[in-house]
Enzyme design. Structure first.
Site, PDB file in Angstrom:
ATOM      1  CE1 TYR A   1     -41.930  50.688   2.037  1.00 59.41           C
ATOM      2  CE2 TYR A   1     -41.970  51.786   4.173  1.00 59.41           C
ATOM      3  CZ  TYR A   1     -41.638  51.787   2.831  1.00 59.41           C
ATOM      4  OH  TYR A   1     -41.010  52.885   2.281  1.00 59.41           O
TER       5      TYR A   1
ATOM      6  CE  LYS B   1     -59.451  61.497   1.778  1.00 59.52           C
ATOM      7  NZ  LYS B   1     -59.653  60.807   3.048  1.00 59.52           N
TER       8      LYS B   1
ATOM      9  NE  ARG C   1     -42.054  54.630  12.506  1.00 60.01           N
ATOM     10  CZ  ARG C   1     -43.009  54.245  11.672  1.00 60.01           C
ATOM     11  NH1 ARG C   1     -43.458  55.051  10.758  1.00 60.01           N
ATOM     12  NH2 ARG C   1     -43.512  53.041  11.755  1.00 60.01           N
TER      13      ARG C   1
ATOM     14  CD  GLU D   1     -54.036  58.130  -2.835  1.00 57.92           C
ATOM     15  OE1 GLU D   1     -53.513  57.217  -3.497  1.00 57.92           O
ATOM     16  OE2 GLU D   1     -55.264  58.231  -2.674  1.00 57.92           O
TER      17      GLU D   1
HETATM   18  P1  NAD Z   1     -42.569  55.655  -5.716  1.00 56.79           P
HETATM   19  O1  NAD Z   1     -43.562  54.562  -5.647  1.00 56.79           O
HETATM   20  O2  NAD Z   1     -42.987  56.955  -6.312  1.00 56.79           O
HETATM   21  O3  NAD Z   1     -41.260  55.158  -6.467  1.00 56.79           O
HETATM   22  C1  NAD Z   1     -40.840  53.815  -6.473  1.00 56.79           C
HETATM   23  C2  NAD Z   1     -40.626  53.408  -7.917  1.00 56.79           C
HETATM   24  O4  NAD Z   1     -40.174  52.053  -7.957  1.00 56.79           O
HETATM   25  C3  NAD Z   1     -41.913  53.471  -8.748  1.00 56.79           C
HETATM   26  O5  NAD Z   1     -41.769  54.346  -9.856  1.00 56.79           O
HETATM   27  C4  NAD Z   1     -42.112  52.034  -9.205  1.00 56.79           C
HETATM   28  O6  NAD Z   1     -42.646  51.910 -10.512  1.00 56.79           O
HETATM   29  C5  NAD Z   1     -40.695  51.488  -9.122  1.00 56.79           C
HETATM   30  N1  NAD Z   1     -40.713  50.029  -9.084  1.00 56.79           N
HETATM   31  C6  NAD Z   1     -41.521  49.233  -8.332  1.00 56.79           C
HETATM   32  N2  NAD Z   1     -41.302  47.952  -8.625  1.00 56.79           N
HETATM   33  C7  NAD Z   1     -40.335  47.933  -9.577  1.00 56.79           C
HETATM   34  C8  NAD Z   1     -39.704  46.888 -10.283  1.00 56.79           C
HETATM   35  N3  NAD Z   1     -40.031  45.605 -10.094  1.00 56.79           N
HETATM   36  N4  NAD Z   1     -38.762  47.208 -11.211  1.00 56.79           N
HETATM   37  C9  NAD Z   1     -38.445  48.509 -11.437  1.00 56.79           C
HETATM   38  N5  NAD Z   1     -39.016  49.544 -10.794  1.00 56.79           N
HETATM   39  C10 NAD Z   1     -39.953  49.253  -9.873  1.00 56.79           C
HETATM   40  O7  NAD Z   1     -42.035  55.864  -4.236  1.00 56.79           O
HETATM   41  P2  NAD Z   1     -41.088  56.999  -3.645  1.00 56.79           P
HETATM   42  O8  NAD Z   1     -41.892  57.766  -2.684  1.00 56.79           O
HETATM   43  O9  NAD Z   1     -40.372  57.707  -4.731  1.00 56.79           O
HETATM   44  O10 NAD Z   1     -40.075  56.095  -2.806  1.00 56.79           O
HETATM   45  C11 NAD Z   1     -38.756  55.813  -3.264  1.00 56.79           C
HETATM   46  C12 NAD Z   1     -38.057  54.956  -2.219  1.00 56.79           C
HETATM   47  O11 NAD Z   1     -38.015  55.660  -0.976  1.00 56.79           O
HETATM   48  C13 NAD Z   1     -38.746  53.623  -1.923  1.00 56.79           C
HETATM   49  O12 NAD Z   1     -37.773  52.650  -1.662  1.00 56.79           O
HETATM   50  C14 NAD Z   1     -39.531  53.905  -0.659  1.00 56.79           C
HETATM   51  O13 NAD Z   1     -39.773  52.735   0.079  1.00 56.79           O
HETATM   52  C15 NAD Z   1     -38.586  54.861   0.054  1.00 56.79           C
HETATM   53  N6  NAD Z   1     -39.278  55.722   1.041  1.00 56.79           N
HETATM   54  C16 NAD Z   1     -40.146  56.671   0.615  1.00 56.79           C
HETATM   55  C17 NAD Z   1     -40.790  57.482   1.559  1.00 56.79           C
HETATM   56  C18 NAD Z   1     -41.768  58.569   1.146  1.00 56.79           C
HETATM   57  O14 NAD Z   1     -42.310  59.249   2.032  1.00 56.79           O
HETATM   58  N7  NAD Z   1     -42.032  58.776  -0.139  1.00 56.79           N
HETATM   59  C19 NAD Z   1     -40.548  57.304   2.926  1.00 56.79           C
HETATM   60  C20 NAD Z   1     -39.657  56.312   3.318  1.00 56.79           C
HETATM   61  C21 NAD Z   1     -39.007  55.527   2.357  1.00 56.79           C
END
Ligand code: NAD
Length: 321
Positions: free
Chosen positions: A147, A198, A281, A189
């Site tokens: 990732y 939990k 981290r 999650e």
């Molecule tokens: P999330 O999974 O809730 O949101 C990601 C969204 O992308 C989902 O709704 C999913 O349906 C959509 N998606 C996936 N594949 C797709 C596709 N092919 N076409 C269109 N939409 C698509 O995750 P999040 O927590 O809201 O994360 C948002 C961003 O932030 C991501 O890039 C994630 O890697 C990054 N991020 C999140 C965290 C965290 O703690 N939540 C930490 C570091 C980075």
């Protein structure tokens, strides 16, 4: 009126970001492969599109009196540690396809600013007492999981397109983010939501299972702080990747204790084998602080707003069974 496109608007951070942009007076189009599971999108227009397909990226960017002033790319195939370790190919293929096509079509459509959501997972594994890493210290690169490697490649691609097409690119490396209206069950999650679920379902007095030995150190950023940071960074002139996170480090066991306190429900912890990720981290947040960003929510404040939401979801599901 400024126009913004939010990719991943049906997800956790994207859903909250749409609300923030509406409050700031934008016209917003949200795009996602699915509708938002937990609320009606606040976007002016919400389009269901699979952004792995180039034609769908083009369609997402097509707008009257275009191009978009701001494109926020948060769509990713993603989840907590369990998912990151069990779905390496899906993450590397699906998220890369979205990133490769979105940045290309954003740049060639003339979008003025492009935001990419990267992650603290680009940094290497650390020991607990090591000094915090600056953004530049992501290199030489040694992310602990695939990732993180995909995020690094997408960061570099966004910067290359920015240079070639004169598009302003902003990149945030998010710390773990938590809050209401995020995935809380089903395998994707993250720890704060999983542990809240939990604890809410545990007997009183009860025991919950926790992956690992409970000593891994993490920091967590509440969703309101995160979207404030995203917006501030996007409006700034910081063209290099920028960490966004709260400097409050806790062990996994301390996270459990904080949630148990908020819940008013003491729990015993049974440590079991499971994917934990890095030992620690610790990264510097000086750059985002220079923009005037401050985290307003302590872990306890943020969990006080998150736990009741997760508990309500978990109880509703239990009652429906
Ligand atoms: P999330 O999974 O809730 O949101 C990601 C969204 O992308 C989902 O709704 C999913 O349906 C959509 N998606 C996936 N594949 C797709 C596709 N092919 N076409 C269109 N939409 C698509 O995750 P999040 O927590 O809201 O994360 C948002 C961003 O932030 C991501 O890039 C994630 O890697 C990054 N991020 C999140 C965290 C965290 O703690 N939540 C930490 C570091 C980075």
């Amino acid at each position: 009126m400024k126009k913004a496109l939010v990719c991943g608007a049906g997800g956790f951070i994207g859903g909250h970001l749409v609300k923030k942009l509406k409050n700031e007076g934008y016209w917003v189009r949200g795009v996602d492969i699915k509708e938002h599971e937990f609320c009606e999108s606040a976007a002016d227009e919400f389009v269901v599109l699979d952004l792995r397909e180039p034609a769908n990226c083009e369609r997402a960017l097509l707008v009257d009196e275009g191009p978009f002033d701001e494109v926020y790319q948060l769509a990713a195939d993603m989840g907590g540690m369990g998912f990151i370790h069990s779905a390496e190919c899906e993450i590397m293929r699906n998220s890369a396809l979205v990133n490769v096509h979105m940045v290309h079509y954003a740049a060639t459509s003339g979008a003025k600013r492009y935001f990419f959501s990267s992650s603290a997972c680009v940094y290497r594994d650390m020991t607990t007492d090591e000094p915090e890493l600056s953004e530049e210290e992501a290199y030489p690169a040694m992310p602990d999981n695939e990732y993180g490697w995909e995020k690094l490649y997408a960061e570099r691609m966004a910067m290359a397109y920015g240079r070639k097409f004169g598009m302003e690119v902003r990149i945030a490396r998010f710390q773990n983010c938590y809050g209401p209206e995020g995935t809380w069950t089903g395998g994707r999650e993250k720890a704060p939501a999983a542990l809240s679920r939990k604890i809410s379902l545990a007997d009183e007095p009860g025991t919950i299972e926790v992956w690992g030995d409970g000593t891994a150190m993490r920091a967590y950023t509440f969703i309101e702080d995160m979207v404030a940071g995203i917006y501030m960074l996007m409006q700034s002139d910081h063209a290099e990747p920028t960490n966004i996170g709260r400097r409050e480090y806790v062990s996994v066991d301390e996270l459990v204790q904080t949630i148990a306190e908020v819940a008013g429900k003491p729990v015993n912890i049974e440590h079991i084998d499971g994917p934990v990720g890095v030992k620690a981290r610790n990264f510097l947040n000086d750059k985002i602080h220079e923009l005037g960003w401050e985290s307003k929510f302590s872990l306890k404040d943020g969990m006080s707003r998150t736990y009741p939401w997760v508990k309500a979801q978990a109880e509703a599901q239990k009652n429906a069974e």
